[in-house]
Design an enzyme around this catalytic site. Structure first.
Site, mmCIF file in Angstrom:
data_model
loop_
_atom_site.group_PDB
_atom_site.id
_atom_site.type_symbol
_atom_site.label_atom_id
_atom_site.label_comp_id
_atom_site.label_asym_id
_atom_site.label_seq_id
_atom_site.Cartn_x
_atom_site.Cartn_y
_atom_site.Cartn_z
ATOM 1 N N ASP A 132 0.830 -1.207 0.000
ATOM 2 C CA ASP A 132 0.000 0.000 0.000
ATOM 3 C C ASP A 132 0.864 1.256 0.000
ATOM 4 O OD1 ASP A 132 0.914 -0.432 2.590
ATOM 5 O OD2 ASP A 132 -1.054 -0.830 3.427
ATOM 6 N N ASN A 141 -7.705 -3.323 14.015
ATOM 7 C CA ASN A 141 -9.113 -3.553 13.636
ATOM 8 C C ASN A 141 -9.231 -4.721 12.660
ATOM 9 O OD1 ASN A 141 -8.065 -2.464 11.302
ATOM 10 N ND2 ASN A 141 -9.520 -0.786 11.137
ATOM 11 N N HIS A 166 -7.492 -5.116 9.844
ATOM 12 C CA HIS A 166 -7.207 -4.839 8.431
ATOM 13 C C HIS A 166 -5.919 -5.520 7.991
ATOM 14 C CE1 HIS A 166 -4.865 -0.826 9.355
ATOM 15 N NE2 HIS A 166 -4.050 -1.848 9.355
ATOM 16 N N GLU A 171 -9.785 -2.215 4.989
ATOM 17 C CA GLU A 171 -10.444 -1.976 6.263
ATOM 18 C C GLU A 171 -11.653 -2.903 6.416
ATOM 19 O OE1 GLU A 171 -8.942 -0.194 8.270
ATOM 20 O OE2 GLU A 171 -8.190 1.668 7.444
HETATM 21 P P1 PGA Z 1 2.130 -2.089 12.576
HETATM 22 O O1 PGA Z 1 0.922 -1.969 11.561
HETATM 23 O O2 PGA Z 1 3.107 -3.061 11.961
HETATM 24 O O3 PGA Z 1 2.720 -0.726 12.671
HETATM 25 O O4 PGA Z 1 1.579 -2.604 13.860
HETATM 26 C C1 PGA Z 1 0.384 -3.113 10.979
HETATM 27 C C2 PGA Z 1 -0.825 -2.764 10.148
HETATM 28 O O5 PGA Z 1 -1.550 -1.818 10.489
HETATM 29 O O6 PGA Z 1 -1.056 -3.449 9.145
#
Ligand code: PGA
Length: 224
Positions: free
Chosen positions: A67, A125, A127, A132
């Site tokens: 992304d 959450n 995702h 999302e």
């Molecule tokens: P993080 O994020 O590695 O900073 O915990 C993971 C994500 O949101 O996919």
């Protein structure tokens, strides 16, 4: 249901993934190039740290990031391209590194033989990438609006939450599911609950990571 493999600590977990990548590249790239799916965020930082010391020929490797924020200039310090430059690309030169910026992304991946190994994190959450809750199983690369939850999680990298972009380009669930091998990593107790829901609970668009239960070549790694 997918098994969650618990690691002693973050370093062990990161090193194990790098070993898998090394073995796969050494095995694969004798005859062909290799395609690695990369993630940003704090979770893969250990992988990138250990990857810097690897001696395999990274010039044979194409990378595809999951992304990228929309509407941020490429050299913005919080762009994911900048993040990758700082944490990996400055140390290892890949054949070519792609970031999603339009709907042609999935075709580019396909034309490069598909993703051999995809590194993946999980949001609090549920995702994966910027898919999302509510994201459809058949989604492909597209521009999405970020939820307040995600913008809040990511605001730690920005001065204020209002600076966090509202939109991003992301590979879809279907784009991710096409990877030949997936390593899903979660680091920290704050991820335990959502990881268990994603791996042991119902498959539902409310928790996009739960779709990964349908992948036949996935390893889930966790450490607290
Ligand atoms: P993080 O994020 O590695 O900073 O915990 C993971 C994500 O949101 O996919």
């Amino acid at each position: 249901m997918i098994e969650i493999n618990k690691y002693k600590n973050y370093d062990e977990m990161s090193k194990w993934v790098v070993e898998q990548i090394r073995d796969a590249i050494n095995f694969n790239s004798v005859t062909k190039h290799f395609t690695l799916g990369l993630a940003t965020g704090s979770t893969p930082l250990g992988i990138y740290k250990y990857m810097r010391d690897e001696t395999w020929d990274s010039k044979k490797v194409y990378t595809f990031n999951l992304d990228e924020y929309a509407d941020l200039p490429y050299n913005h310090p919080q762009s994911y391209e900048h993040f990758m430059e700082e944490n990996l690309f400055a140390y290892k030169q890949f054949r070519y590194s792609y970031f999603p910026e339009n709907e042609r992304y999935d075709d580019i991946i396909k034309n490069n033989g598909g993703i051999d190994i995809q590194i993946l994190g999980i949001g609090t959450n549920g995702h994966i990438a910027f898919n999302e809750p509510g994201s459809p199983r058949d989604s492909l690369t597209r521009k999405v609006e970020l939820t307040e939850n995600t913008r809040k999680d990511n605001s730690r990298f920005f001065d204020i939450i209002d600076d966090v972009p509202t939109h991003a380009w992301t590979m879809g669930i279907e784009s991710i599911m096409r990877a030949k091998q997936i390593y899903l990593l979660a680091n920290g107790k704050h991820k335990k609950d959502i990881l268990e829901k994603a791996c042991y609970g119902d498959i539902t668009s409310d928790i996009p990571a739960s779709y990964l239960q349908e992948h036949n070549n996935i390893e889930v790694l966790y450490c607290d």
